[in-house]
Design a protein around this motif. Structure first.
Motif, PDB file in Angstrom:
ATOM      1  N   LYS A 137      28.052  25.805  38.668  1.00  0.00           N
ATOM      2  CA  LYS A 137      26.667  25.350  38.774  1.00  0.00           C
ATOM      3  C   LYS A 137      26.559  23.844  38.507  1.00  0.00           C
ATOM      4  CE  LYS A 137      23.517  26.824  35.750  1.00  0.00           C
ATOM      5  NZ  LYS A 137      22.524  27.651  35.056  1.00  0.00           N
ATOM      6  N   ALA A 138      27.446  23.330  37.656  1.00  0.00           N
ATOM      7  CA  ALA A 138      27.436  21.898  37.318  1.00  0.00           C
ATOM      8  C   ALA A 138      28.181  21.049  38.354  1.00  0.00           C
ATOM      9  CB  ALA A 138      28.048  21.683  35.940  1.00  0.00           C
ATOM     10  N   GLY A 139      28.737  21.708  39.383  1.00  0.00           N
ATOM     11  CA  GLY A 139      29.415  20.949  40.435  1.00  0.00           C
ATOM     12  C   GLY A 139      30.923  20.867  40.298  1.00  0.00           C
ATOM     13  N   PHE A 140      31.484  21.510  39.279  1.00  0.00           N
ATOM     14  CA  PHE A 140      32.940  21.529  39.136  1.00  0.00           C
ATOM     15  C   PHE A 140      33.549  22.341  40.275  1.00  0.00           C
ATOM     16  CE2 PHE A 140      31.933  20.100  34.955  1.00  0.00           C
ATOM     17  CZ  PHE A 140      33.097  19.598  34.378  1.00  0.00           C
ATOM     18  N   VAL A 141      34.716  21.912  40.715  1.00  0.00           N
ATOM     19  CA  VAL A 141      35.433  22.575  41.800  1.00  0.00           C
ATOM     20  C   VAL A 141      36.759  23.102  41.260  1.00  0.00           C
ATOM     21  CG1 VAL A 141      36.534  22.222  44.051  1.00  0.00           C
ATOM     22  CG2 VAL A 141      34.373  21.062  43.512  1.00  0.00           C
ATOM     23  N   ARG A 142      37.055  24.365  41.566  1.00  0.00           N
ATOM     24  CA  ARG A 142      38.342  24.921  41.132  1.00  0.00           C
ATOM     25  C   ARG A 142      39.451  24.270  41.934  1.00  0.00           C
ATOM     26  NH1 ARG A 142      38.593  31.106  41.202  1.00  0.00           N
ATOM     27  NH2 ARG A 142      38.719  30.734  43.407  1.00  0.00           N
ATOM     28  N   THR A 143      40.452  23.742  41.221  1.00  0.00           N
ATOM     29  CA  THR A 143      41.546  23.032  41.870  1.00  0.00           C
ATOM     30  C   THR A 143      42.880  23.741  41.750  1.00  0.00           C
ATOM     31  OG1 THR A 143      41.967  21.724  39.877  1.00  0.00           O
ATOM     32  CG2 THR A 143      40.458  20.775  41.532  1.00  0.00           C
ATOM     33  N   GLN A 144      42.956  24.691  40.820  1.00  0.00           N
ATOM     34  CA  GLN A 144      44.249  25.331  40.593  1.00  0.00           C
ATOM     35  C   GLN A 144      44.056  26.670  39.892  1.00  0.00           C
ATOM     36  OE1 GLN A 144      46.772  22.772  38.270  1.00  0.00           O
ATOM     37  NE2 GLN A 144      48.644  23.767  38.944  1.00  0.00           N
ATOM     38  N   ILE A 145      44.955  27.600  40.168  1.00  0.00           N
ATOM     39  CA  ILE A 145      45.014  28.865  39.445  1.00  0.00           C
ATOM     40  C   ILE A 145      46.388  28.947  38.798  1.00  0.00           C
ATOM     41  CG2 ILE A 145      45.035  31.385  39.640  1.00  0.00           C
ATOM     42  CD1 ILE A 145      43.147  31.086  42.065  1.00  0.00           C
ATOM     43  N   LEU A 146      46.401  29.059  37.483  1.00  0.00           N
ATOM     44  CA  LEU A 146      47.647  29.198  36.740  1.00  0.00           C
ATOM     45  C   LEU A 146      47.780  30.673  36.369  1.00  0.00           C
ATOM     46  CD1 LEU A 146      47.109  26.072  34.457  1.00  0.00           C
ATOM     47  CD2 LEU A 146      48.419  26.196  36.595  1.00  0.00           C
ATOM     48  N   GLU A 147      48.591  31.389  37.127  1.00  0.00           N
ATOM     49  CA  GLU A 147      48.681  32.837  36.959  1.00  0.00           C
ATOM     50  C   GLU A 147      49.352  33.219  35.645  1.00  0.00           C
ATOM     51  OE1 GLU A 147      50.343  34.770  40.378  1.00  0.00           O
ATOM     52  OE2 GLU A 147      48.979  33.730  41.750  1.00  0.00           O
ATOM     53  N   LYS A 148      48.673  34.093  34.930  1.00  0.00           N
ATOM     54  CA  LYS A 148      49.174  34.635  33.655  1.00  0.00           C
ATOM     55  C   LYS A 148      49.698  33.528  32.735  1.00  0.00           C
ATOM     56  CE  LYS A 148      48.375  38.762  35.202  1.00  0.00           C
ATOM     57  NZ  LYS A 148      47.015  39.168  35.060  1.00  0.00           N
ATOM     58  N   ALA A 149      49.000  32.417  32.717  1.00  0.00           N
ATOM     59  CA  ALA A 149      49.469  31.232  31.988  1.00  0.00           C
ATOM     60  C   ALA A 149      48.936  31.133  30.565  1.00  0.00           C
ATOM     61  CB  ALA A 149      49.084  29.973  32.759  1.00  0.00           C
TER      62      ALA A 149
END
Length: 169
Positions: A137-149
């Motif tokens: 909602k604040a405009g942040f964009v997901r850039t990465q997924i760290l699986e089970k990290a």
């Protein structure tokens, strides 16, 4: 240190009198379920002592009220001083009422204007749907997924990395 005001909130630097709030927050299983294992009191005291001297860390309160609703802070990178990581926590009674969203926007604006950063990074567990909504909602964009990290009490979670660039919103 700065105080940040919004239409509903007042964000102030940590003060020694904020210890009971900080301690209760860090001992609350509902709050900590997406953050970390609950630490021994000695370690919580160490974290609190750091909050007292670390710039850009704030206690969130409703304007005109002394009751803490949460905390929020920027940690400026030593390797990339034009970037910061952000973290926030809100008491269960204040969740879902826009407190985290309003504080997040205010602290990001403060970081861009006053701290000279150009980007804010946030890490959130994929299971923490409320915080994911706040960031997006604040405009942040997901850039990465760290699986089970990320591990909390022996359970491994996916950690999602979000980013907000100055001028993006």
């Amino acid at each position: 240190m700065a105080t940040i005001k919004t239409s509903r909130l007042r964000l102030t630097p940590f003060h020694p009198s904020d210890w009971p709030f900080f301690h209760a927050l860090r001992k609350n299983p509902l709050v900590m379920r997406y953050m970390a294992a609950i630490l021994p009191e000695k370690e919580i005291r160490r974290l609190f002592a750091l909050r007292l001297v670390t710039p850009h860390t704030f206690v969130i309160r409703a304007d005109g009220d002394t009751t803490p609703l949460g905390d929020i802070g920027l940690h400026i990178s030593s390797q990339h001083p034009d970037e910061a990581d952000i973290g926030y926590t809100v008491i269960p009674e204040a969740q879902g009422k826009g407190v985290a969203s309003e504080a997040l926007r205010a602290v990001c604006d403060y970081g861009f204007r006053e701290a000279g950063i150009r980007a804010v990074n946030a890490y959130v567990l994929a299971d923490n749907r409320g915080s994911v909504r706040v960031l997006e909602k604040a405009g942040f964009v997901r850039t990465q997924i760290l699986e089970k990290a990320y591990d909390i009490n022996g359970v491994h979670y996916d950690d999602w990395v979000y980013r907000l660039e100055r001028g993006a919103v």
